[in-house]
Motif scaffolding. Structure first.
Motif, PDB file in Angstrom:
ATOM      1  N   LEU A 185       8.873  -3.308   4.947  1.00  0.00           N
ATOM      2  CA  LEU A 185       9.187  -1.900   5.198  1.00  0.00           C
ATOM      3  C   LEU A 185       7.907  -1.120   4.964  1.00  0.00           C
ATOM      4  O   LEU A 185       7.270  -1.259   3.920  1.00  0.00           O
ATOM      5  CB  LEU A 185      10.281  -1.413   4.261  1.00  0.00           C
ATOM      6  N   THR A 186       7.513  -0.345   5.928  1.00  0.00           N
ATOM      7  CA  THR A 186       6.286   0.416   5.767  1.00  0.00           C
ATOM      8  C   THR A 186       6.389   1.689   6.599  1.00  0.00           C
ATOM      9  O   THR A 186       7.433   1.983   7.164  1.00  0.00           O
ATOM     10  CB  THR A 186       5.067  -0.416   6.179  1.00  0.00           C
ATOM     11  N   TYR A 233       1.258  -6.142  10.629  1.00  0.00           N
ATOM     12  CA  TYR A 233       1.865  -5.183  11.540  1.00  0.00           C
ATOM     13  C   TYR A 233       0.754  -4.251  11.986  1.00  0.00           C
ATOM     14  O   TYR A 233       0.127  -3.585  11.153  1.00  0.00           O
ATOM     15  CB  TYR A 233       2.984  -4.408  10.857  1.00  0.00           C
ATOM     16  N   PHE A 278       3.639 -10.023  -2.755  1.00  0.00           N
ATOM     17  CA  PHE A 278       4.177  -8.710  -3.130  1.00  0.00           C
ATOM     18  C   PHE A 278       5.683  -8.813  -3.320  1.00  0.00           C
ATOM     19  O   PHE A 278       6.236  -8.347  -4.327  1.00  0.00           O
ATOM     20  CB  PHE A 278       3.841  -7.709  -2.027  1.00  0.00           C
ATOM     21  N   ALA A 328       7.895  -8.737  -6.872  1.00  0.00           N
ATOM     22  CA  ALA A 328       8.982  -7.785  -7.052  1.00  0.00           C
ATOM     23  C   ALA A 328      10.182  -8.456  -7.697  1.00  0.00           C
ATOM     24  O   ALA A 328      10.978  -7.795  -8.365  1.00  0.00           O
ATOM     25  CB  ALA A 328       9.371  -7.184  -5.705  1.00  0.00           C
ATOM     26  N   TRP A 340      10.464  -2.294  -3.968  1.00  0.00           N
ATOM     27  CA  TRP A 340       9.015  -2.107  -4.119  1.00  0.00           C
ATOM     28  C   TRP A 340       8.382  -1.611  -2.829  1.00  0.00           C
ATOM     29  O   TRP A 340       7.423  -0.858  -2.864  1.00  0.00           O
ATOM     30  CB  TRP A 340       8.367  -3.411  -4.560  1.00  0.00           C
ATOM     31  N   PHE A 341       8.909  -2.069  -1.693  1.00  0.00           N
ATOM     32  CA  PHE A 341       8.308  -1.643  -0.433  1.00  0.00           C
ATOM     33  C   PHE A 341       8.489  -0.134  -0.244  1.00  0.00           C
ATOM     34  O   PHE A 341       7.604   0.542   0.267  1.00  0.00           O
ATOM     35  CB  PHE A 341       8.944  -2.423   0.722  1.00  0.00           C
ATOM     36  N   ARG A 374      -1.217  -2.928   8.837  1.00  0.00           N
ATOM     37  CA  ARG A 374      -0.388  -3.126   7.664  1.00  0.00           C
ATOM     38  C   ARG A 374      -0.319  -4.617   7.390  1.00  0.00           C
ATOM     39  O   ARG A 374      -0.041  -5.406   8.291  1.00  0.00           O
ATOM     40  CB  ARG A 374       1.005  -2.570   7.947  1.00  0.00           C
ATOM     41  N   ARG A 424      -3.562   1.609  12.658  1.00  0.00           N
ATOM     42  CA  ARG A 424      -2.919   1.274  11.389  1.00  0.00           C
ATOM     43  C   ARG A 424      -2.852  -0.228  11.324  1.00  0.00           C
ATOM     44  O   ARG A 424      -2.474  -0.876  12.299  1.00  0.00           O
ATOM     45  CB  ARG A 424      -1.516   1.867  11.345  1.00  0.00           C
ATOM     46  N   HIS A 430      -2.792  -5.096  -2.264  1.00  0.00           N
ATOM     47  CA  HIS A 430      -3.486  -4.648  -1.055  1.00  0.00           C
ATOM     48  C   HIS A 430      -4.941  -4.332  -1.353  1.00  0.00           C
ATOM     49  O   HIS A 430      -5.362  -3.191  -1.304  1.00  0.00           O
ATOM     50  CB  HIS A 430      -2.835  -3.430  -0.423  1.00  0.00           C
ATOM     51  N   GLU A 450       6.126   1.644  -2.505  1.00  0.00           N
ATOM     52  CA  GLU A 450       4.766   1.625  -1.943  1.00  0.00           C
ATOM     53  C   GLU A 450       4.634   2.673  -0.847  1.00  0.00           C
ATOM     54  O   GLU A 450       3.627   3.385  -0.774  1.00  0.00           O
ATOM     55  CB  GLU A 450       4.469   0.230  -1.393  1.00  0.00           C
TER      56      GLU A 450
END
Lengths: 192, 209, 404
Positions: free
Chosen positions: B57-58, C351, C370, C374, B114-115, C364, C362, C404, B118
């Motif tokens: 997810l961004t 991405y 990550f 979590a 967490w996504f 990503r 962009r 990152h 972020e």
């Protein structure tokens, strides 16, 4: 340490040496560096290689890691230090007892490297004083050993100005080149 | 292969699906922010979709390219049926520059936690209903959201005061014509500014060459 | 001083029972990587944990928006710095997906070979560091020795030990060196032998096993919902490997198995890694057989690949072509794309949004560790303090990609 600081007096039955106290202290310190590895990033992989048998940091008396800064006198800053990490680094440095030395391992620790942005500290010397900079991304273990030897020299002489590890020239002596060329018929004098 | 998922979505939500495409073979659906949470729940629970594996997810900032400015992007896949799909939703800044808001998906997939933190940290997108929306990568004292296009890449906010007289004189010698250390990069700004021309827009709303 | 055995009144407890807050990290000796864990303890049991990352946030995504597509390669190297070559290959594949080009078959085998070698390194570093943190220093030395053998191959091939930056869009920086196959053939058995030696030291050790078994258990459903992938997901029993289920490059032509765990505890994660090293060795053997000795490595497209140096220096076309690619960058078609590969830790996704110019709009990265990190909070809640160390080690959090 220069050879003149310890003088062995020949001729007597037992033999004894004279030295100065600071020279003796420097000599003792340089071979018993207790290190605190502040490992953050990629350079840690090369740090592992440095501790492994092939490169064997133990040969230089700097293998014993102390995992509390209060017992250490050499701080390895291995890898990028971000703005978020900087207070931690300062706290670790402040907790170390004098005399303390700092070795910046890799380009990121030395000057920020190519992470030229909002998140990173452009070199740990913005936060704490540094004794030896080792460039490279990551530096080869040989380069780090050079840095360690440089630091030992500086400890022995009491020199606290910062120093940077310079690249070494090709270790092949010039004679070898000239010999090969002379075998081919070229004059030896041109090789130099 | 994932076309079936897009069809199911279109059948179920109809008007709320703004558009779909499969550029470069990635099936994508753009949905309105109102049905964002509902779509996610449907994709997870529907027997033909079963998108149970949360992937990513961004957000993307299209400053000067599109309105609304931000887009939240969600990727997921199905463990059983091996579908992969991307769902996007456009979100806008508030009228007085308030942060954009969208529903949180933490109750759909735990991994979204967490996504989303972020995305909040980097883009300033508020996720409504998130249990613990704190900064994740940057520190609390940090102001602004660094991945927004209007945040200058060089703008540091140091936590520790820099030492006096840290200039690297001793080992590095006298200045060699270029400053050692930080340099200002304006290239990307020029690059962005130079492309603000009218032209036909493509699927993303970008001008094409 | 009052005597210690005073009579306690009813309801008065002998020990204060306020929960205690303990801070681990961000520079903690028993943890590789920079993470800070704030735990709330009752006795030695963890009631609550708060995992804080971001101590190695270096602004990767912001940096990528400044340079050309090819200039991203050095940054990609430093994401998962335990296996840079896998990241190189993953990013090259992502850009190639947008460009719509496929590299020649020889290059695909070459990428698989280098990638699998890097995967072995990645697992060795993780297992070695995990064993070291549990006090078993000797296996770590064996594993690092094995890794150095592989790094020698990398040095011979790419010129760098660790950060190779060897991938290119549409090929590799150089074709395989003449004795590449021989080097790999001779070194892989040596590496596997060393790994066996190292494993023998720990796998029958009671202390080591007790600290791994039934510690840090994750259920399959939770792991999937958390977005885990790679070894940590497979250890829970879920069978997902991007190389098998969504094959890319030539992975559908090799015969290899996917090791899957049963419980999802630390032991399963450790053993899955060790088993995967063997599978990587199998893939390497097959790829060595299949890779041709002759043939092109790069695609033949002057808009993507730099011309040979003779042309750059001697012809005006070559000079212009070189200049265009270096200064303006490869023109990637406008659009968006998600590309994924199986990296050392799991699904490494990129991405990418392109506006049709030479610079990413962009970029990503979807870092596998990550998502795993979590889940750390859930893993350690209810466990004891010493369980944090093996659990964190088996997650294999790599700061570069996680932050990152």
């Amino acid at each position: 340490m220069s050879d003149k600081s310890i003088q062995v007096i020949e001729g007597s039955e037992v033999g004894f040496a004279t030295t100065r106290v600071d020279a003796l202290l420097g000599w003792a310190r340089k071979y018993s560096l207790f290190q605190y590895p502040f490992v953050t990033a990629c350079c840690g992989m090369e740090f592992m290689a440095l501790a492994s048998p092939r490169f064997d940091m133990a040969r230089f008396g700097a293998e014993a890691p102390r995992f509390t800064p209060r017992q250490a006198d050499l701080l390895w800053v291995v890898g990028t230090v971000s703005q978020r990490q900087a207070p931690v680094l300062k706290m670790v440095y402040d907790q170390m007892a004098d005399p303390k030395y700092v070795l910046a391992f890799g380009t990121c620790a030395s000057c920020g490297g190519f992470y030229d942005n909002y998140a990173t500290v452009p070199g740990i010397d913005k936060v704490i004083p540094v004794d030896v900079y080792v460039p490279g991304c990551p530096p080869r273990p040989e380069g780090v050993i050079d840095g360690l030897l440089l630091l030992q020299d500086k400890i022995a002489t009491g020199d606290r100005t910062p120093a940077v590890v310079k690249p070494r020239t090709d270790p092949v002596p010039k004679d070898l080149v000239s010999l090969r060329r002379s075998a081919e018929g070229d004059p030896v004098s041109e090789a130099g | 292969m994932s076309k079936v998922v897009l069809k199911r979505l279109e059948k179920r939500f109809g008007e709320a699906i703004l558009s779909t495409h499969d550029q470069f073979g990635d099936e994508t659906a753009v949905v309105t922010p109102e049905v964002w949470h509902e779509v996610a729940l449907f994709l997870r629970d529907d027997s033909r979709c079963q998108m149970d594996h949360f992937i990513d997810l961004t957000a993307v900032d299209y400053l000067g390219r599109r309105t609304p400015r931000f887009e939240v992007v969600l990727h997921m896949r199905s463990m059983q049926k091996l579908h992969r799909i991307r769902v996007k939703t456009p979100v806008a800044m508030g009228p007085d520059g308030e942060n954009p808001k969208v529903d949180s998906l933490v109750d759909v997939w735990k991994g979204a936690n967490w996504f989303e933190r972020e995305a909040w940290d980097m883009f300033g997108i508020e996720f409504k209903g998130h249990p613990d929306l704190r900064r994740l990568l940057m520190y609390e004292e940090f102001e602004g959201h660094p991945l927004r296009k209007d945040y200058d890449a060089n703008k540091t906010q140091p936590l520790v005061e820099y030492r006096e007289g840290y200039e690297k004189q001793a080992p590095f010698g006298l200045p060699e014509g270029m400053p050692f250390g930080r340099q200002v990069h304006d290239r990307w700004k020029v690059h962005v500014a130079g492309r603000q021309t009218d032209g036909k827009t493509n699927i993303l709303g970008f001008e094409e060459d | 001083m009052e005597p210690l055995d005073v009579e306690l009144e009813d309801g008065e407890l002998e020990l204060p029972t306020d929960p205690m807050l303990l801070n681990m990290g961000p520079s903690h000796p028993a943890m590789h990587g920079t993470v800070r864990i704030v735990v709330e303890l009752s006795g030695e049991t963890i009631n609550k944990a708060d995992v804080q990352i971001g101590y190695l946030h270096r602004g990767f995504e912001k940096m990528c928006e400044r340079g050309t597509w090819s200039q991203v390669f050095p940054y990609v190297d430093r994401l998962n710095y335990a296996s840079p070559m896998l990241n190189n290959v993953g990013f090259a594949l992502a850009v190639e997906k947008m460009l719509g080009v496929t590299v020649p078959e020889r290059c695909q085998h070459y990428r698989v070979l280098l990638g699998e070698l890097a995967r072995i390194c990645d697992h060795l570093v993780c297992s070695g560091a995990m064993a070291m943190e549990l006090g078993a220093f000797t296996p770590f030395l064996y594993f690092i020795k094995a890794r150095d053998i592989i790094w020698d191959i990398f040095e011979e091939e790419t010129g760098a030990r660790l950060t190779n930056s060897f991938g290119r869009v549409g090929g590799m920086a150089h074709e395989p060196s003449p004795n590449f196959k021989e080097m790999v053939r001779t070194s892989i058995p040596a590496v596997v032998d060393l790994i066996k030696d190292g494993e023998n030291l720990v796998l029958e050790n009671r202390i080591f096993l007790d600290r791994l078994e039934d510690v840090g258990i994750m259920s399959k459903e939770d792991a999937i919902a958390l977005g885990w992938s790679g070894v940590v997901l497979r250890s829970t029993g879920a069978n997902y490997d991007a190389r098998k289920h969504h094959p890319y490059m030539t992975y559908d032509r090799y015969d290899f198995d996917v090791p899957v765990g049963q419980k999802g505890d630390n032991y399963d994660r450790f053993m899955c890694r060790q088993a995967e090293i063997r599978q990587s060795a199998r893939i390497i053997e097959q790829a060595l057989e299949m890779m041709a000795d002759e043939g092109p490595v790069n695609v033949e497209d002057p808009r993507i690949i730099l011309p040979p140096k003779e042309q750059v220096y001697n012809t005006i076309e070559g000079t212009i072509q070189h200049f265009k690619i270096v200064m303006e960058g490869i023109k990637v078609p406008a659009g968006e794309c998600y590309s994924y590969t199986e990296s050392g830790n799991g699904e490494l996704g990129f991405y990418m949004v392109s506006d049709g110019s030479g610079t990413p709009w962009r970029l990503r990265i979807r870092p596998p560790s990550f998502a795993s990190t979590a889940g750390l909070e859930q893993l350690i809640t209810g466990q004891m303090i010493p369980d944090i160390v093996p659990t964190f080690g088996s997650i294999n959090m790599i700061g570069g990609e996680c932050d990152h």
